[in-house]
Scaffold this motif. Structure first.
Motif, PDB file in Angstrom:
ATOM      1  N   GLY A 137     -49.245   8.046   3.684  1.00 40.11           N
ATOM      2  CA  GLY A 137     -48.994   8.761   4.921  1.00 40.11           C
ATOM      3  C   GLY A 137     -48.994   7.914   6.176  1.00 40.11           C
ATOM      4  O   GLY A 137     -48.895   8.457   7.282  1.00 40.11           O
ATOM      5  N   TRP A 138     -49.084   6.599   6.023  1.00 39.46           N
ATOM      6  CA  TRP A 138     -49.024   5.746   7.201  1.00 39.46           C
ATOM      7  C   TRP A 138     -47.629   5.783   7.819  1.00 39.46           C
ATOM      8  O   TRP A 138     -46.635   5.884   7.107  1.00 39.46           O
ATOM      9  N   PRO A 139     -47.535   5.672   9.148  1.00 38.98           N
ATOM     10  CA  PRO A 139     -46.214   5.563   9.774  1.00 38.98           C
ATOM     11  C   PRO A 139     -45.668   4.135   9.635  1.00 38.98           C
ATOM     12  O   PRO A 139     -46.380   3.214   9.273  1.00 38.98           O
ATOM     13  N   ARG A 140     -44.415   4.010   9.922  1.00 40.45           N
ATOM     14  CA  ARG A 140     -43.798   2.678   9.956  1.00 40.45           C
ATOM     15  C   ARG A 140     -44.271   1.947  11.206  1.00 40.45           C
ATOM     16  O   ARG A 140     -44.082   2.419  12.327  1.00 40.45           O
ATOM     17  N   ILE A 141     -44.899   0.803  10.995  1.00 44.18           N
ATOM     18  CA  ILE A 141     -45.315  -0.077  12.083  1.00 44.18           C
ATOM     19  C   ILE A 141     -44.751  -1.471  11.770  1.00 44.18           C
ATOM     20  O   ILE A 141     -45.111  -2.083  10.777  1.00 44.18           O
ATOM     21  N   ASP A 142     -43.812  -1.935  12.612  1.00 43.73           N
ATOM     22  CA  ASP A 142     -43.093  -3.183  12.345  1.00 43.73           C
ATOM     23  C   ASP A 142     -43.735  -4.374  13.052  1.00 43.73           C
ATOM     24  O   ASP A 142     -44.206  -4.257  14.194  1.00 43.73           O
ATOM     25  N   LYS A 143     -43.706  -5.497  12.362  1.00 42.77           N
ATOM     26  CA  LYS A 143     -44.069  -6.767  12.978  1.00 42.77           C
ATOM     27  C   LYS A 143     -43.164  -7.853  12.417  1.00 42.77           C
ATOM     28  O   LYS A 143     -42.842  -7.861  11.230  1.00 42.77           O
ATOM     29  N   THR A 144     -42.768  -8.784  13.292  1.00 39.78           N
ATOM     30  CA  THR A 144     -41.951  -9.924  12.895  1.00 39.78           C
ATOM     31  C   THR A 144     -42.665 -11.199  13.314  1.00 39.78           C
ATOM     32  O   THR A 144     -43.034 -11.351  14.480  1.00 39.78           O
ATOM     33  N   VAL A 145     -42.880 -12.083  12.341  1.00 33.61           N
ATOM     34  CA  VAL A 145     -43.499 -13.375  12.633  1.00 33.61           C
ATOM     35  C   VAL A 145     -42.399 -14.421  12.736  1.00 33.61           C
ATOM     36  O   VAL A 145     -41.382 -14.344  12.031  1.00 33.61           O
ATOM     37  N   THR A 146     -42.568 -15.388  13.620  1.00 30.66           N
ATOM     38  CA  THR A 146     -41.532 -16.379  13.893  1.00 30.66           C
ATOM     39  C   THR A 146     -41.926 -17.742  13.335  1.00 30.66           C
ATOM     40  O   THR A 146     -43.030 -18.231  13.580  1.00 30.66           O
ATOM     41  N   HIS A 147     -41.004 -18.328  12.583  1.00 28.81           N
ATOM     42  CA  HIS A 147     -41.117 -19.710  12.108  1.00 28.81           C
ATOM     43  C   HIS A 147     -39.803 -20.382  12.491  1.00 28.81           C
ATOM     44  O   HIS A 147     -38.845 -20.405  11.717  1.00 28.81           O
ATOM     45  N   SER A 148     -39.765 -20.926  13.700  1.00 31.09           N
ATOM     46  CA  SER A 148     -38.506 -21.257  14.353  1.00 31.09           C
ATOM     47  C   SER A 148     -37.721 -22.379  13.692  1.00 31.09           C
ATOM     48  O   SER A 148     -36.536 -22.546  13.986  1.00 31.09           O
ATOM     49  N   THR A 149     -38.313 -23.158  12.798  1.00 32.98           N
ATOM     50  CA  THR A 149     -37.578 -24.268  12.192  1.00 32.98           C
ATOM     51  C   THR A 149     -37.152 -23.988  10.756  1.00 32.98           C
ATOM     52  O   THR A 149     -36.522 -24.833  10.122  1.00 32.98           O
ATOM     53  N   VAL A 150     -37.482 -22.816  10.214  1.00 35.43           N
ATOM     54  CA  VAL A 150     -37.162 -22.515   8.821  1.00 35.43           C
ATOM     55  C   VAL A 150     -35.689 -22.105   8.705  1.00 35.43           C
ATOM     56  O   VAL A 150     -35.213 -21.241   9.443  1.00 35.43           O
ATOM     57  N   THR A 151     -34.974 -22.723   7.764  1.00 37.34           N
ATOM     58  CA  THR A 151     -33.561 -22.416   7.554  1.00 37.34           C
ATOM     59  C   THR A 151     -33.279 -21.869   6.161  1.00 37.34           C
ATOM     60  O   THR A 151     -32.119 -21.637   5.818  1.00 37.34           O
ATOM     61  N   GLU A 152     -34.319 -21.668   5.354  1.00 36.94           N
ATOM     62  CA  GLU A 152     -34.143 -21.144   4.001  1.00 36.94           C
ATOM     63  C   GLU A 152     -34.626 -19.691   3.947  1.00 36.94           C
ATOM     64  O   GLU A 152     -35.773 -19.395   4.284  1.00 36.94           O
ATOM     65  N   MET A 153     -33.737 -18.800   3.497  1.00 38.41           N
ATOM     66  CA  MET A 153     -34.087 -17.388   3.432  1.00 38.41           C
ATOM     67  C   MET A 153     -35.239 -17.145   2.463  1.00 38.41           C
ATOM     68  O   MET A 153     -36.112 -16.291   2.711  1.00 38.41           O
ATOM     69  N   THR A 154     -35.277 -17.871   1.347  1.00 39.57           N
ATOM     70  CA  THR A 154     -36.351 -17.656   0.374  1.00 39.57           C
ATOM     71  C   THR A 154     -37.720 -17.955   0.988  1.00 39.57           C
ATOM     72  O   THR A 154     -38.711 -17.282   0.672  1.00 39.57           O
ATOM     73  N   THR A 155     -37.794 -18.955   1.863  1.00 38.37           N
ATOM     74  CA  THR A 155     -39.059 -19.277   2.528  1.00 38.37           C
ATOM     75  C   THR A 155     -39.468 -18.154   3.465  1.00 38.37           C
ATOM     76  O   THR A 155     -40.633 -17.742   3.507  1.00 38.37           O
ATOM     77  N   LEU A 156     -38.503 -17.617   4.219  1.00 41.53           N
ATOM     78  CA  LEU A 156     -38.804 -16.510   5.133  1.00 41.53           C
ATOM     79  C   LEU A 156     -39.235 -15.265   4.357  1.00 41.53           C
ATOM     80  O   LEU A 156     -40.152 -14.543   4.775  1.00 41.53           O
ATOM     81  N   GLU A 157     -38.591 -15.004   3.224  1.00 41.72           N
ATOM     82  CA  GLU A 157     -39.002 -13.859   2.397  1.00 41.72           C
ATOM     83  C   GLU A 157     -40.443 -14.044   1.930  1.00 41.72           C
ATOM     84  O   GLU A 157     -41.222 -13.082   1.850  1.00 41.72           O
ATOM     85  N   GLY A 158     -40.810 -15.290   1.614  1.00 40.56           N
ATOM     86  CA  GLY A 158     -42.186 -15.561   1.198  1.00 40.56           C
ATOM     87  C   GLY A 158     -43.186 -15.294   2.304  1.00 40.56           C
ATOM     88  O   GLY A 158     -44.279 -14.750   2.056  1.00 40.56           O
ATOM     89  N   TYR A 159     -42.833 -15.665   3.544  1.00 37.24           N
ATOM     90  CA  TYR A 159     -43.730 -15.382   4.669  1.00 37.24           C
ATOM     91  C   TYR A 159     -43.898 -13.872   4.857  1.00 37.24           C
ATOM     92  O   TYR A 159     -45.012 -13.375   5.063  1.00 37.24           O
ATOM     93  N   ALA A 160     -42.802 -13.127   4.804  1.00 36.70           N
ATOM     94  CA  ALA A 160     -42.882 -11.669   4.986  1.00 36.70           C
ATOM     95  C   ALA A 160     -43.737 -11.035   3.892  1.00 36.70           C
ATOM     96  O   ALA A 160     -44.585 -10.168   4.167  1.00 36.70           O
ATOM     97  N   SER A 161     -43.551 -11.463   2.655  1.00 35.55           N
ATOM     98  CA  SER A 161     -44.335 -10.905   1.550  1.00 35.55           C
ATOM     99  C   SER A 161     -45.809 -11.241   1.696  1.00 35.55           C
ATOM    100  O   SER A 161     -46.680 -10.422   1.375  1.00 35.55           O
TER     101      SER A 161
END
Length: 557
Positions: free
Chosen positions: A454-478
């Protein structure tokens, strides 16, 4: 030179190769009055050769040289070697049978010392780095500018000499509950030179996982004599450059045991009214130093390499920079999780890159522990998945109606420090110079259990400004979706320390077993991980020695 002979006092160590292409290593202990040159010879019919002399100071006189060789292995690769001591100089030798002028570049984290060529016949390069670990440093690869006809790689590990033992701390003290004897020793950060002891007041110091710990204290100046003593560590004028904030550390001893080392970065000298002057010191744990050394050249690429090996490469590279070697002893081992990483030359620091590497799905925790070694204090870089001893809980504290070690406690629950959907933002990507670039953004990783409850959607985005690989960003989000879902809950307790407490500043990550029985808590035991430890020694203002324990929780960016 024939391996069976000894010329000019050089003794044969090893050789690799056969036929027309052979690389040999010789060793000599230098003495006073060394000659300007050494005479050597090659076998009859040799077409050419190179000689490089590597002069090593501070080597151990009795421990053996450790070495390994490879013959016609992958081009540019020098073999791994396990040092015989926790401190050694590693020498990497590249030797190639060439077809034209060849230029070498050192492996990442190493310093190129010399290279020599004999026309278009053979070329040799030598690179070194100081290693402060007894773990194998792995294979390392030289760069070169043209294909090689044949290849030799040699790795030598020269053990460092023993250093003089430090000034002994005071003998053990046996205080009662809530009191302890502390000693504050000031030394230089880079070379460990002892500067003196000082009496401090209002001392507090702490340590946290993946965050720099802090230190604060007051130095009272009741007389000119005390002022002169303090001025040997905190100079009065700006012309004294070999001590003072930025240069010094404070080593903290409790009952003769090391409880931490703090880099002193600020001092405020003041007087209020007619009081005598005092100096307020501020500092931080040594991991904070890594946040102030920038990675100013490309490092990598590391492809399919264990994340702990990448972390060690970052640390080796940092300590290979001029004026940046903390003498860290690096824990060995691997995590079983491989990563792909390339670090560009930007304004990011080594500490930032280490923390980013750790805070990803399947990541690790690390800290710098201060331990007593055979020849003085040692700075150990340690890692774990997670850090600490989890079971059985080694630290027991209780809170009851009439007695117990727990003096105070608190529980904070904050829904806005976490989130239920996490994304990670990377570098800007554009394949068309005529259009604006857009940052690479991962898909959302959701806290499914919270949303289902029952929690609402609460969004957060973390920034890693030098990362160019999507798999790495997916790992940070997970990672953040698993680590900081929903409301973040942080427990803290303040406990009185006894004569010989089980907990020390190196207990980060350990489990604490807590018993609560009060007006709010029904009688129960709970187990929590210790992610932060703060100490307040006994003083005029504080009648008890206490430790504040930060339990569980996670600091979200």
């Amino acid at each position: 030179m024939d391996p069976a002979t000894s010329i000019n006092g050089f003794r044969f160590v090893t050789e690799v190769g056969t036929g027309r292409f052979i690389t040999r290593v010789w060793r000599r202990v230098a003495a006073a009055g060394e000659p300007d040159s050494y005479l050597g010879s090659q076998p009859s019919g040799a077409e050419g050769g190179t000689v490089i002399v590597v002069a090593v100071s501070g080597a151990h006189r009795t421990l053996p040289l450790v070495y390994a060789t490879t013959d016609d292995s992958d081009e540019g690769v020098t073999p791994p070697v396990a040092p015989s001591t926790a401190s050694s100089l590693e020498i990497r030798v590249a030797s190639g049978d060439i077809s034209g002028p060849t230029t070498w570049s050192a492996p990442p984290g190493y310093t190129m010392r010399a290279q020599a060529s004999s026309g278009v016949i053979v070329s040799t390069g030598v690179a070194t780095r100081q290693v402060n670990s007894s773990a194998s440093s792995g294979a390392q690869t030289f760069g070169f500018n043209r294909p090689l006809l044949a290849w030799h790689g040699i790795t030598l590990s020269v053990p460092s000499a023993e250093v003089a033992p430090p000034v002994e701390p005071p003998p053990p003290f046996t205080p009662g509950v809530g009191s302890a004897l502390y000693r504050y020793v000031f030394s230089r950060l880079m070379d460990g030179a002892y500067l003196g002891d000082l009496d401090l007041e209002n001392v507090t110091f702490d340590k946290r996982i993946l965050q720099p710990g802090t230190f604060s204290a007051t130095i009272p100046i009741p007389s000119r004599e005390v002022g002169d003593q303090v001025a040997e560590i905190i100079p009065r004028g700006e012309t004294v450059l070999d001590r003072g904030p930025g240069v010094i550390t404070c080593q903290v001893y409790r009952a003769g045991e090391p409880w931490g080392e703090y880099w002193i970065t600020a001092a405020t000298i003041s007087r209020s009214g007619r009081d005598t002057p005092s100096i307020q010191l501020r500092g931080s744990t040594l991991d904070a130093y890594l946040l102030h050394v920038e990675l100013q050249e490309e490092l990598g690429p590391f492809e399919g390499l264990d994340q702990i090996d990448i972390a060690r490469e970052l640390l080796y590279h940092a300590q290979g920079q001029p004026y940046a070697d903390l003498g860290l002893v690096l824990q060995g081992g691997t995590s079983g999780t491989v990563r792909d990483r390339t670090y560009t030359a930007d304004e990011a620091t080594y500490g930032q890159r280490l923390t980013e590497l750790a805070q990803v799905e399947g990541g690790f925790e690390w800290a710098i522990n201060i331990v007593a070694g055979p020849y003085g204090l040692e700075r150990h870089w340690v890692w774990g998945m997670p850090l600490g001893t989890q079971s059985p809980a080694p630290h027991l504290f209780s809170d009851g109606p009439y007695s117990g070690e727990i003096l105070s406690w608190g529980e904070e629950i904050d829904a806005l420090r976490g989130a239920t959907r996490w994304r990670a933002r990377g570098d800007r990507i554009s394949t068309d110079a005529s259009t604006a670039s857009t940052p690479l953004i991962s898909t959302s990783a959701e806290a499914l259990a919270h949303l289902a409850a029952g929690w609402p959607r609460i969004d957060k985005t973390v920034t890693h400004s030098t990362v160019t690989e999507m798999t790495t960003l997916e790992g940070y989000a997970s990672y953040w979706a698993a680590t900081a879902p929903g409301a973040l809950r942080v427990d803290s307790v303040t406990v009185a320390l006894g004569e010989k407490p089980s907990i020390t500043m190196n207990s980060l990550g350990d489990a604490a077993r807590l018993h609560y029985d009060n007006e709010w808590h029904l009688p129960h035991w709970r187990t929590r991980r210790i992610i932060g430890i703060g100490i307040t020694p006994t003083s005029k203002a504080a009648g008890k020695e206490v430790a504040q324990l930060i339990l569980e929780g996670q600091e979200a960016p």
